[in-house]
Design a protein around this motif. Sequence first.
Motif, short mmCIF file in Angstrom:
data_model
loop_
_atom_site.label_atom_id
_atom_site.label_comp_id
_atom_site.label_asym_id
_atom_site.label_seq_id
_atom_site.Cartn_x
_atom_site.Cartn_y
_atom_site.Cartn_z
N TYR A 396 0.82 -1.21 0.00
CA TYR A 396 0.00 0.00 0.00
C TYR A 396 0.86 1.27 0.00
CZ TYR A 396 -4.18 -2.78 1.11
OH TYR A 396 -5.22 -3.67 1.06
N ALA A 397 2.08 1.15 0.49
CA ALA A 397 2.96 2.32 0.62
C ALA A 397 3.86 2.51 -0.59
CB ALA A 397 3.82 2.17 1.88
N GLU A 398 3.87 1.57 -1.49
CA GLU A 398 4.82 1.57 -2.59
C GLU A 398 4.86 2.88 -3.39
OE1 GLU A 398 7.78 0.48 -5.07
OE2 GLU A 398 7.11 -0.58 -3.28
N PRO A 399 3.72 3.48 -3.75
CA PRO A 399 3.81 4.67 -4.61
C PRO A 399 4.35 5.92 -3.93
CG PRO A 399 1.61 3.65 -4.67
CD PRO A 399 2.34 3.09 -3.50
N TRP A 400 4.27 6.00 -2.59
CA TRP A 400 4.51 7.30 -1.95
C TRP A 400 5.42 7.27 -0.73
CZ3 TRP A 400 3.00 7.18 3.13
CH2 TRP A 400 2.09 6.19 3.48
N PHE A 401 5.63 6.12 -0.09
CA PHE A 401 6.34 6.10 1.17
C PHE A 401 7.79 6.54 1.02
CE2 PHE A 401 8.50 4.19 4.82
CZ PHE A 401 7.66 4.59 5.86
N GLY A 402 8.44 6.07 -0.04
CA GLY A 402 9.82 6.49 -0.26
C GLY A 402 9.94 7.98 -0.44
N ALA A 403 8.96 8.58 -1.15
CA ALA A 403 8.98 10.03 -1.34
C ALA A 403 8.76 10.75 -0.02
CB ALA A 403 7.90 10.43 -2.35
N LEU A 404 7.94 10.20 0.85
CA LEU A 404 7.73 10.81 2.17
C LEU A 404 9.03 10.84 2.96
CD1 LEU A 404 6.05 11.80 4.62
CD2 LEU A 404 5.53 9.39 5.11
N VAL A 405 9.74 9.72 2.99
CA VAL A 405 11.02 9.67 3.71
C VAL A 405 12.00 10.67 3.12
CG1 VAL A 405 12.99 8.19 4.26
CG2 VAL A 405 10.66 7.27 4.41
N GLU A 406 12.04 10.75 1.81
CA GLU A 406 12.95 11.69 1.15
C GLU A 406 12.64 13.12 1.55
OE1 GLU A 406 14.54 12.72 -3.37
OE2 GLU A 406 12.93 11.25 -3.05
N ARG A 407 11.34 13.48 1.59
CA ARG A 407 10.96 14.86 1.96
C ARG A 407 11.34 15.15 3.41
NH1 ARG A 407 10.32 13.76 -2.53
NH2 ARG A 407 8.84 14.59 -4.06
#
Length: 476
Positions: A396-407
């Motif tokens: 469920y986190a695949e599309p956005w979780f990495g971008a959240l951590v990066e921000r």
Amino acid sequence: MDWFTAPGYWLSRLVFQRALAGVYLVAFLTAALQFRALLGERGMLPVPRFVAQVPARRAPSLFRFHYTDRFFAACAWTGCAVSAALLAGLDGHLPLWGGMLLWLVPWVLYLSIVNVGQTWYAFGWESLLLETGFLAVFLGNDEVAPPVVVLFLLRWILFRVEFGAGLIKMRGDVCWRRLTCLEHHHETQPMPGPLSWFFHHLPRGLHRVEAAANHVTQLAVPVLLFAPQPIATAAASLMILTQLWLVLSGNFSWLNWITVVLALSAIGFPGGGAPASVADTAPVWFEVVVLAVAALLVFLSHHPVVNMVSRRQVMNRTFDPLHLVNTYGAFGSVSRVRYEVVLEGTADDVPREDSDWREYEFKGKPGAPRRWPRQFAPYHLRLDWLMWFAALSPAYAEPWFGALVERLLEGDRDTLRLLRRSPFPPGAPPRHIRARLYRYRFTTWRELRETGACWQRAYVREYLPPIRLADDVHRA
């Protein structure tokens, strides 16, 4: 045509329209305050990238013609302004066609947002607001009494919301048939509210009564919406009471409130008839337009009907890119255990287990065990809701979780505004961030008295290893 209008529902329409305008206002306010971090040009799921990849016929939107963060903000705040004007009754001071156009504006604007909102807007109440808002365009204003066919279609939406939810429960989790789901639901729901702890600790017998009452309200009562008055009013009133019970028990965005709004349209208020000055008949052009739209919606309704009778029923699915007729449902399955993803950062150059790891605090999702849940609904905390899904499965986190951590590693101010508190001062983001999975449960009465904590949590496993900007943050 004498049968075309229902003068006795004059007040019902007025209450429905003002309440719907209030829901629109909350929806646009949510979009205006959160979009930059979620969908903006530097957001986690940028709109420009989405519109470049998805054909226009699948997701029509004003943002296909032009997108900047400033333009999105203008659309969202315009939606707030128009919703406030409708809440104040401006449509009643315009000609019939002018009132219709005014109601069309928030529908077009919100459709444009939802169709580029991606996973942040993949909730049933988005389509429900759009379907209801589209019908509101054809309810008329002070020049005419409300059309019978539109009132019927509003009840048809309410029927599908409730009956579809009832069917998905009976076909889904066995705990609904055993009347035991609510022994878990109040604790494991996406975002508990300030009273959820107390609801969870109700006697087991009362939980069974709750579940049984839910089945009656969702599987039997909706049929009565199409009965003569005052039976229809009684059915709608019972639905409103049920929805208010749900409002008290958790944070479900505006799902409960838009359902209440729909139920208001079915209530026959005493003395709520049209003023004597209103003409007995509607303009011919208005009748033609309303009947044509009604015929289209009845035709499109075969999709949700087929879905409801299917053994493979799905919930919260739209069947057309304009969200005109959709299928609904909620909690076809109920989690028995609550998991939460906890994000932590450290300023250490070399991350170790004994480093100074500091926890990020979210506004609505559970975090520190002593922090009591708050009431946010009908306002929708989109990131908090998606964090609940991320805890269920990394998929469920695949599309956005990495971008959240990066921000967060960048110290992005728009992203930090979505949080309750960052453990790092502005301009000094952490060097590393990690995510850990915890199991949460509500404390007992005794534990609450002894510790003051409403939650107890236990470490389960590593969700994301310590990571820094130079690493591949999308491994989450």
